[in-house]
Scaffold this motif. Structure first.
Motif, PDB file in Angstrom:
ATOM      1  N   GLY A   1       0.778  -1.189  -0.235  1.00  0.00           N
ATOM      2  CA  GLY A   1       0.007   0.028   0.155  1.00  0.00           C
ATOM      3  C   GLY A   1       0.706   1.401  -0.155  1.00  0.00           C
ATOM      4  N   LEU A   2       2.154   1.220  -0.017  1.00  0.00           N
ATOM      5  CA  LEU A   2       3.214   2.361  -0.224  1.00  0.00           C
ATOM      6  C   LEU A   2       3.235   2.790  -1.480  1.00  0.00           C
ATOM      7  CD1 LEU A   2       5.601   1.484   2.654  1.00  0.00           C
ATOM      8  CD2 LEU A   2       3.648   2.729   2.751  1.00  0.00           C
ATOM      9  N   GLY A   3       2.493   2.659  -2.468  1.00  0.00           N
ATOM     10  CA  GLY A   3       2.731   2.938  -3.891  1.00  0.00           C
ATOM     11  C   GLY A   3       3.913   2.612  -4.694  1.00  0.00           C
ATOM     12  N   LYS A   4       4.377   1.332  -4.440  1.00  0.00           N
ATOM     13  CA  LYS A   4       5.486   0.986  -4.874  1.00  0.00           C
ATOM     14  C   LYS A   4       5.120   0.581  -6.401  1.00  0.00           C
ATOM     15  CE  LYS A   4       6.204  -2.434  -2.275  1.00  0.00           C
ATOM     16  NZ  LYS A   4       4.982  -2.171  -1.122  1.00  0.00           N
ATOM     17  N   THR A   5       4.196  -0.075  -6.894  1.00  0.00           N
ATOM     18  CA  THR A   5       3.691  -0.478  -8.165  1.00  0.00           C
ATOM     19  C   THR A   5       3.306   0.912  -9.064  1.00  0.00           C
ATOM     20  OG1 THR A   5       2.649  -2.387  -7.259  1.00  0.00           O
ATOM     21  CG2 THR A   5       2.136  -1.780  -9.445  1.00  0.00           C
TER      22      THR A   5
ATOM     23  N   ILE B   1      15.840  -0.924  -2.400  1.00  0.00           N
ATOM     24  CA  ILE B   1      15.623   0.323  -1.985  1.00  0.00           C
ATOM     25  C   ILE B   1      14.352   0.270  -1.093  1.00  0.00           C
ATOM     26  CG2 ILE B   1      14.584   2.454  -2.921  1.00  0.00           C
ATOM     27  CD1 ILE B   1      15.731   1.884  -5.509  1.00  0.00           C
ATOM     28  N   ASN B   2      14.715   0.636  -0.025  1.00  0.00           N
ATOM     29  CA  ASN B   2      13.668   0.800   1.243  1.00  0.00           C
ATOM     30  C   ASN B   2      12.473   1.780   1.173  1.00  0.00           C
ATOM     31  OD1 ASN B   2      14.862  -1.607   2.480  1.00  0.00           O
ATOM     32  ND2 ASN B   2      16.139  -0.531   4.006  1.00  0.00           N
ATOM     33  N   VAL B   3      11.438   1.298   1.061  1.00  0.00           N
ATOM     34  CA  VAL B   3      10.319   2.388   0.884  1.00  0.00           C
ATOM     35  C   VAL B   3       9.651   2.615   2.000  1.00  0.00           C
ATOM     36  CG1 VAL B   3       8.301   2.765  -0.354  1.00  0.00           C
ATOM     37  CG2 VAL B   3      10.030   1.317  -1.567  1.00  0.00           C
ATOM     38  N   SER B   4       9.726   3.734   2.681  1.00  0.00           N
ATOM     39  CA  SER B   4       9.351   4.077   4.094  1.00  0.00           C
ATOM     40  C   SER B   4       7.960   4.552   4.148  1.00  0.00           C
ATOM     41  CB  SER B   4      10.155   5.017   4.572  1.00  0.00           C
ATOM     42  OG  SER B   4      10.382   6.242   3.852  1.00  0.00           O
ATOM     43  N   TYR B   5       7.426   4.466   5.224  1.00  0.00           N
ATOM     44  CA  TYR B   5       5.979   4.971   5.473  1.00  0.00           C
ATOM     45  C   TYR B   5       5.823   6.559   5.089  1.00  0.00           C
ATOM     46  CZ  TYR B   5       1.067   4.508   7.158  1.00  0.00           C
ATOM     47  OH  TYR B   5      -0.402   4.525   7.101  1.00  0.00           O
ATOM     48  N   PRO B   6       4.879   7.069   4.617  1.00  0.00           N
ATOM     49  CA  PRO B   6       4.860   8.531   4.318  1.00  0.00           C
ATOM     50  C   PRO B   6       4.764   9.304   5.632  1.00  0.00           C
ATOM     51  CG  PRO B   6       2.729   7.353   3.741  1.00  0.00           C
ATOM     52  CD  PRO B   6       3.672   6.423   3.918  1.00  0.00           C
ATOM     53  N   THR B   7       4.963  10.576   5.763  1.00  0.00           N
ATOM     54  CA  THR B   7       4.541  11.533   6.862  1.00  0.00           C
ATOM     55  C   THR B   7       3.090  12.016   6.878  1.00  0.00           C
ATOM     56  OG1 THR B   7       5.181  13.498   5.453  1.00  0.00           O
ATOM     57  CG2 THR B   7       6.931  12.411   6.687  1.00  0.00           C
ATOM     58  N   SER B   8       2.738  12.362   8.060  1.00  0.00           N
ATOM     59  CA  SER B   8       1.437  12.960   8.144  1.00  0.00           C
ATOM     60  C   SER B   8       1.020  13.731   7.103  1.00  0.00           C
ATOM     61  CB  SER B   8       1.146  13.615   9.562  1.00  0.00           C
ATOM     62  OG  SER B   8       2.113  14.718   9.607  1.00  0.00           O
ATOM     63  N   GLU B   9       1.972  14.933   6.576  1.00  0.00           N
ATOM     64  CA  GLU B   9       1.570  15.846   5.597  1.00  0.00           C
ATOM     65  C   GLU B   9       1.555  15.149   4.224  1.00  0.00           C
ATOM     66  OE1 GLU B   9       0.850  18.930   5.680  1.00  0.00           O
ATOM     67  OE2 GLU B   9       0.930  18.740   7.928  1.00  0.00           O
ATOM     68  N   GLU B  10       2.362  14.137   3.877  1.00  0.00           N
ATOM     69  CA  GLU B  10       2.382  13.346   2.764  1.00  0.00           C
ATOM     70  C   GLU B  10       0.906  12.613   2.619  1.00  0.00           C
ATOM     71  OE1 GLU B  10       6.920  12.798   1.974  1.00  0.00           O
ATOM     72  OE2 GLU B  10       6.039  11.144   2.903  1.00  0.00           O
ATOM     73  N   LEU B  11       0.636  11.938   3.780  1.00  0.00           N
ATOM     74  CA  LEU B  11      -0.742  11.218   3.841  1.00  0.00           C
ATOM     75  C   LEU B  11      -1.933  12.180   3.596  1.00  0.00           C
ATOM     76  CD1 LEU B  11      -0.459   8.908   6.981  1.00  0.00           C
ATOM     77  CD2 LEU B  11      -0.795   8.173   4.783  1.00  0.00           C
TER      78      LEU B  11
END
Length: 329
Positions: A53-57, A180-190
Motif C-alpha cells: 500500500g505504499l505505492g511501489k507499483t 531500495i527501502n520504501v518508508s511510510y509517508p509522513t502525516s503531511e504526505e498522507l
C-alpha cells in the motif's frame, strides 16, 4: 561519450525534469525516486521493499511513463510458473494439417518489467528471472531469445515477516544492483495522498526522456573519473562487510555470516559514478560512495542466527563501517 560540459548540464536538467514529472503522481519518496533513477541510469535492476500500500507499483508504472519505456507487469503468486514469465513454444497448425512450434513471448519481453510482490512466488519461479537479469536473454528449449534494450527488472517485495512469502535466493538478490527501502509517508504526505486520490483530479506524468537518452546517459556515466584513493576507499568499505576482516567493526564480526562479493563493489562504483554525473561532476567523490553504499550493499550482507534474533539491520552495520573508516569527504 562525454564531449562537452554543456552535454553534462543537459543530462542533469533531464534528470531534474524526470523527477519533477514523477512528483506529479508520486507524493514524497524523494530518496526512493532518486535511488531508483540511479539504478536505471546505471543500467541495473532494483528491488523495492516495503509494506503493501505504499505505492511501489504506481511508482514503477510512473517511471515507465516518464521514460517512455514499454512497460510489462508480472504479478507473482504461489501458483505462477516459469513459462508464465518467459513464454513458451506453442503448436501451430497449418492449412494442410502440418504442425510447427512457434515461440509465444511472455511478459518478460519488455523494456521495464515490474515483478510485483516477487517474494510471493516459489523459488523455482523466481529463478526464471536469473538468466534474463544477467544475460538479457531467455532460453526456451534449444533456442535463445534476445530481450529488448534497455531492459530493467524493478521488483517489489513485502517484508519477509508477512505471511505467504518466500525468501529470494542469494544468487538472485546479488543480481539486483540496488535494494531500495520504501518508508511510510509522513502525516503531511498522507494528507496530500488522500487529496489526490479522493478527488476528481487525476495527475499524470509526462514524457521526459526516452530509451535513447537513457542509453546515452548510462554510457556517459561509465566515463566519469574514478581516483585511485576513492576506489581504495570503496574496496575497503566492501571488505569490511566480511566478519573475517580483523579491522571490521564488532557488529560485523559478531552478527554477519558473510558479506558482499565483487558485485557489491561493482554496484557501489557504478552507482557512485551516476550520482556524480547527475550532480554535474565528472569525478566520483568519497561522499558519493558513502551515499550509495547502503542501497548497494544492504541486500548483500547476510546475518547469522544471532544477528537475525537480535533484529540487527544491515543499514546499521554499514553505518558502523563508514564511521570506522573516518569522516573522509
Amino acid at each position: 561519450m562525454i564531449e562537452t560540459k554543456e552535454q553534462v548540464d543537459q543530462w542533469c536538467r533531464t534528470v531534474a525534469v524526470i523527477k519533477e514529472e514523477i512528483g506529479r503522481v508520486i507524493v514524497g519518496q524523494q530518496e526512493v525516486v532518486e535511488q531508483l533513477l540511479w539504478c536505471i541510469l546505471a543500467g541495473g535492476h532494483a528491488l523495492l521493499e516495503g509494506i503493501p500500500g505504499l505505492g511501489k507499483t504506481m511508482l514503477v508504472r510512473t517511471v515507465a511513463d516518464t521514460l517512455d519505456l514499454r512497460f510489462s507487469r508480472i504479478q507473482f503468486t504461489p501458483d505462477l510458473m516459469p513459462a508464465d514469465i518467459t513464454g513458451t513454444n506453442v503448436i501451430q497448425f497449418g492449412v494442410k494439417g502440418e504442425t510447427a512450434y512457434q515461440f509465444q513471448p511472455g511478459p518478460i519481453f519488455g523494456n521495464l518489467v515490474l515483478a510485483d510482490e516477487i517474494n510471493r512466488a516459489t523459488p523455482k519461479t523466481q529463478s526464471a528471472l536469473l538468466e534474463a537479469m544477467q544475460e538479457q536473454t531467455v532460453t526456451i528449449g534449444a533456442q535463445t531469445h534476445e530481450l529488448p534494450s534497455p531492459f530493467f527488472v524493478l521488483a517489489t517485495q513485502n517484508p519477509l515477516e508477512n505471511e505467504g512469502t518466500y525468501p529470494l535466493p542469494e544468487a538472485q538478490l546479488d543480481r539486483f544492483l540496488l535494494k531500495i527501502n520504501v518508508s511510510y509517508p509522513t502525516s503531511e504526505e498522507l494528507k496530500e495522498i488522500v487529496r489526490r486520490t479522493t478527488s476528481g483530479r487525476t495527475e499524470t506524468a509526462g514524457r521526459a526522456a526516452d530509451a535513447q537518452m537513457l542509453l546515452e546517459i548510462t554510457k556517459g556515466a561509465k566515463e566519469v573519473l574514478l581516483a585511485e584513493e576513492v576506489l581504495d576507499y570503496a574496496v575497503r568499505l566492501t571488505m569490511l562487510t566480511h566478519p573475517g576482516e580483523v579491522q571490521a567493526p564488532e557488529g560485523v564480526r559478531r552478527y554477519v555470516r558473510y558479506g558482499s562479493g565483487p558485485r557489491g563493489l561493482q554496484a557501489v562504483i557504478a552507482v557512485g559514478k551516476v550520482r556524480a554525473l547527475t550532480m554535474g561532476r565528472l569525478h566520483v567523490s568519497i561522499h558519493d560512495i558513502q551515499q550509495v553504499a547502503p542501497a548497494a550493499l544492504r541486500h548483500r550482507i547476510f546475518l547469522n542466527f544471532e544477528g537475525q534474533a537480535m533484529g540487527v539491520s544491515a543499514d546499521s552495520l554499514i553505518e558502523d563501517i563508514i564511521s570506522s573508516l573516518g569522516d573522509i569527504r
